[in-house]
Write a protein that holds these residues in place. Structure first.
Motif, mmCIF file in Angstrom:
data_model
loop_
_atom_site.group_PDB
_atom_site.id
_atom_site.type_symbol
_atom_site.label_atom_id
_atom_site.label_comp_id
_atom_site.label_asym_id
_atom_site.label_seq_id
_atom_site.Cartn_x
_atom_site.Cartn_y
_atom_site.Cartn_z
ATOM 1 N N PHE A 41 0.741 -1.318 0.057
ATOM 2 C CA PHE A 41 -0.025 0.005 -0.026
ATOM 3 C C PHE A 41 0.884 1.163 -0.096
ATOM 4 O O PHE A 41 1.973 1.370 0.582
ATOM 5 C CB PHE A 41 -0.732 0.037 1.176
ATOM 6 C CG PHE A 41 -1.934 -0.995 1.263
ATOM 7 C CD1 PHE A 41 -1.889 -1.998 0.508
ATOM 8 C CD2 PHE A 41 -2.722 -1.174 2.516
ATOM 9 C CE1 PHE A 41 -3.056 -2.960 0.641
ATOM 10 C CE2 PHE A 41 -3.660 -2.135 2.824
ATOM 11 C CZ PHE A 41 -3.982 -3.074 1.609
ATOM 12 N N GLU A 73 -9.038 -3.482 -13.242
ATOM 13 C CA GLU A 73 -8.149 -4.002 -12.400
ATOM 14 C C GLU A 73 -7.993 -5.356 -12.635
ATOM 15 O O GLU A 73 -6.902 -5.919 -12.477
ATOM 16 C CB GLU A 73 -8.817 -3.986 -11.145
ATOM 17 C CG GLU A 73 -8.110 -4.340 -9.687
ATOM 18 C CD GLU A 73 -6.500 -3.601 -9.795
ATOM 19 O OE1 GLU A 73 -5.554 -4.456 -9.678
ATOM 20 O OE2 GLU A 73 -6.755 -2.373 -9.938
ATOM 21 N N GLY A 107 -2.534 3.504 -5.717
ATOM 22 C CA GLY A 107 -2.079 2.680 -4.800
ATOM 23 C C GLY A 107 -2.264 3.042 -3.320
ATOM 24 O O GLY A 107 -1.826 2.435 -2.484
ATOM 25 N N ARG A 118 -9.894 1.311 -9.616
ATOM 26 C CA ARG A 118 -8.771 0.386 -9.777
ATOM 27 C C ARG A 118 -7.722 0.900 -8.866
ATOM 28 O O ARG A 118 -7.367 2.062 -8.557
ATOM 29 C CB ARG A 118 -8.530 0.153 -11.173
ATOM 30 C CG ARG A 118 -7.943 1.236 -11.906
ATOM 31 C CD ARG A 118 -7.582 0.775 -13.196
ATOM 32 N NE ARG A 118 -7.027 2.188 -14.080
ATOM 33 C CZ ARG A 118 -7.755 2.730 -15.054
ATOM 34 N NH1 ARG A 118 -8.866 2.225 -15.591
ATOM 35 N NH2 ARG A 118 -7.188 3.627 -15.701
ATOM 36 N N ASN A 119 -6.725 0.100 -8.783
ATOM 37 C CA ASN A 119 -5.432 0.444 -8.247
ATOM 38 C C ASN A 119 -5.575 1.158 -6.871
ATOM 39 O O ASN A 119 -4.936 2.118 -6.532
ATOM 40 C CB ASN A 119 -4.685 1.276 -9.255
ATOM 41 C CG ASN A 119 -3.131 1.680 -8.624
ATOM 42 O OD1 ASN A 119 -2.726 0.976 -7.864
ATOM 43 N ND2 ASN A 119 -2.757 2.660 -8.949
ATOM 44 N N CYS A 120 -6.318 0.527 -5.851
ATOM 45 C CA CYS A 120 -6.809 1.121 -4.652
ATOM 46 C C CYS A 120 -6.457 0.278 -3.492
ATOM 47 O O CYS A 120 -7.049 0.405 -2.413
ATOM 48 C CB CYS A 120 -8.139 1.388 -4.755
ATOM 49 S SG CYS A 120 -9.361 -0.010 -4.824
ATOM 50 N N SER A 121 -5.585 -0.767 -3.652
ATOM 51 C CA SER A 121 -5.083 -1.813 -2.482
ATOM 52 C C SER A 121 -6.653 -2.226 -2.115
ATOM 53 O O SER A 121 -7.275 -2.467 -2.845
ATOM 54 C CB SER A 121 -4.543 -1.080 -1.448
ATOM 55 O OG SER A 121 -3.511 -0.379 -1.777
ATOM 56 N N HIS A 122 -6.762 -2.409 -0.704
ATOM 57 C CA HIS A 122 -7.832 -3.358 -0.095
ATOM 58 C C HIS A 122 -8.808 -2.261 0.484
ATOM 59 O O HIS A 122 -8.842 -1.433 1.202
ATOM 60 C CB HIS A 122 -7.421 -4.096 1.027
ATOM 61 C CG HIS A 122 -8.282 -4.765 1.790
ATOM 62 N ND1 HIS A 122 -9.107 -4.594 2.747
ATOM 63 C CD2 HIS A 122 -9.010 -6.212 1.278
ATOM 64 C CE1 HIS A 122 -10.019 -5.537 3.209
ATOM 65 N NE2 HIS A 122 -9.680 -6.369 2.316
ATOM 66 N N GLY A 178 -7.316 1.521 0.617
ATOM 67 C CA GLY A 178 -8.540 1.634 -0.151
ATOM 68 C C GLY A 178 -9.705 2.728 0.448
ATOM 69 O O GLY A 178 -10.435 3.106 -0.308
ATOM 70 N N ARG A 216 -2.896 -7.275 -5.484
ATOM 71 C CA ARG A 216 -2.567 -5.767 -5.763
ATOM 72 C C ARG A 216 -3.641 -5.059 -5.370
ATOM 73 O O ARG A 216 -3.122 -4.005 -4.839
ATOM 74 C CB ARG A 216 -2.052 -5.931 -7.180
ATOM 75 C CG ARG A 216 -1.232 -4.605 -7.597
ATOM 76 C CD ARG A 216 -0.948 -4.495 -9.059
ATOM 77 N NE ARG A 216 -2.312 -4.025 -9.533
ATOM 78 C CZ ARG A 216 -2.493 -2.719 -9.746
ATOM 79 N NH1 ARG A 216 -1.389 -1.788 -9.471
ATOM 80 N NH2 ARG A 216 -3.560 -2.283 -10.412
ATOM 81 N N SER A 217 -4.566 -5.124 -5.725
ATOM 82 C CA SER A 217 -5.564 -4.137 -5.244
ATOM 83 C C SER A 217 -7.065 -4.933 -5.704
ATOM 84 O O SER A 217 -7.339 -5.687 -6.309
ATOM 85 C CB SER A 217 -5.730 -2.971 -6.605
ATOM 86 O OG SER A 217 -6.718 -2.176 -6.401
#
Length: 358
Positions: A62, A254, A84, A113-117, A87, A264-265
């Motif tokens: 993250f 994603e 990244g 997208r690309n937002c971690s958890h 979330g 990854r996300s």
């Protein structure tokens, strides 16, 4: 087992994330999200993540300083890239953009997208409902595919792939539906392991496909599996999971489950509706409350003891835990304290925040 009132636990979470590199604003956003998750009874997406998120920040999974952004907008739609970031930080932007767009168009759809958890997915439709909107979210885990077998299989190929929905009410708590397309969220298996408890029958199979109630069988190497939602009609859970892969994963950019063993996300598709665009406020309230009242006229199954509406458990937990504190088992607390020490904090100072011990 320690208990903490929500403000104290939020203070602890905020201190952890700030020390790990988040800004004060972002640390508070993430801490509040996790504390509300545990307040609602979802420790799998609450206290458990306090130490896991710190681990993932320190490992570079993250980005503590990541900034989500709008990639493209057209009409009532927007595509977001989370940069990244944690979330809850990226999810905050998704909710804000959906609110801005739905006011002009009556309906809005935002992908992320690309937002971690992303944490507890019900939080995002609920945030919309608290602003008078209906909301629905479909969320996958990108290329991850190591938790759930397809119906009829024993090898893990899919993720838990949650669906969440919320609708505002003037007469009570918002309607809230927050569910995985598997029997249970993976985090609940790890909560059971931390507490030394078995899980209910019908949740898990071991690596050879045999039913088990031991959470260690799922977390072993070779790994077991969480079953798809539906039991003997588990194909329905698999069908819903496929829909989430397409809506949450494919459309967000994603990607869909492809056997990756590390997430990854998340990928999310979040849709908001303004009920006042589709019907007048009186009709909306009358029909919704009539539906709820109609459901409550059913005779009660003695084995269950009451009619339970989908959002009842969350708000009951919130009332009880808001008054008596959020419980944290000894294993989880030890891990939180270990991470606190790693980022330069003194966890001994938090003992004064304990409001009860079991």
């Amino acid at each position: 087992m320690r208990r903490f009132l929500p403000p104290s636990l939020t203070h602890i979470g905020c201190a952890l994330f700030e020390a790990a590199g988040c800004s004060r604003e972002d640390a508070l956003t993430v801490a509040e999200h996790l504390v509300e998750s545990s307040l609602f009874g979802h420790d799998s997406h609450g206290t458990l993540r306090l130490y896991e998120y710190v681990d993932q920040i320190l490992a570079g999974t993250f980005n503590a300083t990541g900034r989500p952004r709008v990639v493209r907008e057209r009409g009532s739609t927007a595509i977001l890239d989370g940069g990244g970031a944690l979330g809850a930080v990226a999810g905050r932007l998704a909710v804000n953009r959906a609110v801005a767009l739905v006011r002009d168009h009556g309906v809005a759809t935002v992908t992320l997208r690309n937002c971690s958890h992303l944490g507890r997915i019900g939080a995002y439709p609920l945030a919309l409902a608290r602003q008078g909107l209906l909301g629905m979210a479909f969320v996958n885990a990108g290329r991850l595919g190591r938790q759930i077998p397809p119906f009829g299989g024993i090898d893990v190929k899919l993720s838990t792939n949650p669906i969440a929905f919320a609708a505002p009410r003037a007469a009570g708590h918002p309607v809230l539906v927050d569910m995985t397309t598997s029997v249970v969220a993976e985090g609940k298996i790890r909560v059971a392991r931390n507490r030394g408890l078995p899980v209910p029958e019908g949740w898990l199979i071991d690596a050879d496909g045999h039913p088990t109630t031991d959470p260690k069988d799922y977390l072993a190497d070779p790994q077991g599996a969480i079953l798809p939602l539906g039991g003997v009609v588990g194909y329905k859970g698999t069908c819903l999971s496929m829909a989430v892969e397409i809506l949450g994963g494919l459309l967000s950019g994603e990607g869909c489950a492809a056997g990756a063993t590390v997430m990854r996300s998340n990928g999310m598709l979040l849709t908001a509706w303004d009920p006042n665009f589709f019907c007048d406020a009186d009709t909306y309230e009358r029909e919704l409350e009539g539906l709820i009242a109609h459901m409550l006229t059913s005779r009660v199954d003695p084995a269950i003891g009451e009619i339970q509406l989908p959002w009842d458990p969350e708000f009951r937990h919130a009332a009880e835990r808001g008054e008596h504190g959020i419980p944290i088992d000894d294993t989880t607390w030890q891990r939180i304290c270990e991470r606190a020490t790693r980022v330069g904090l003194d966890p001994a100072s938090w003992e004064a925040d304990v409001c009860g011990v079991e």
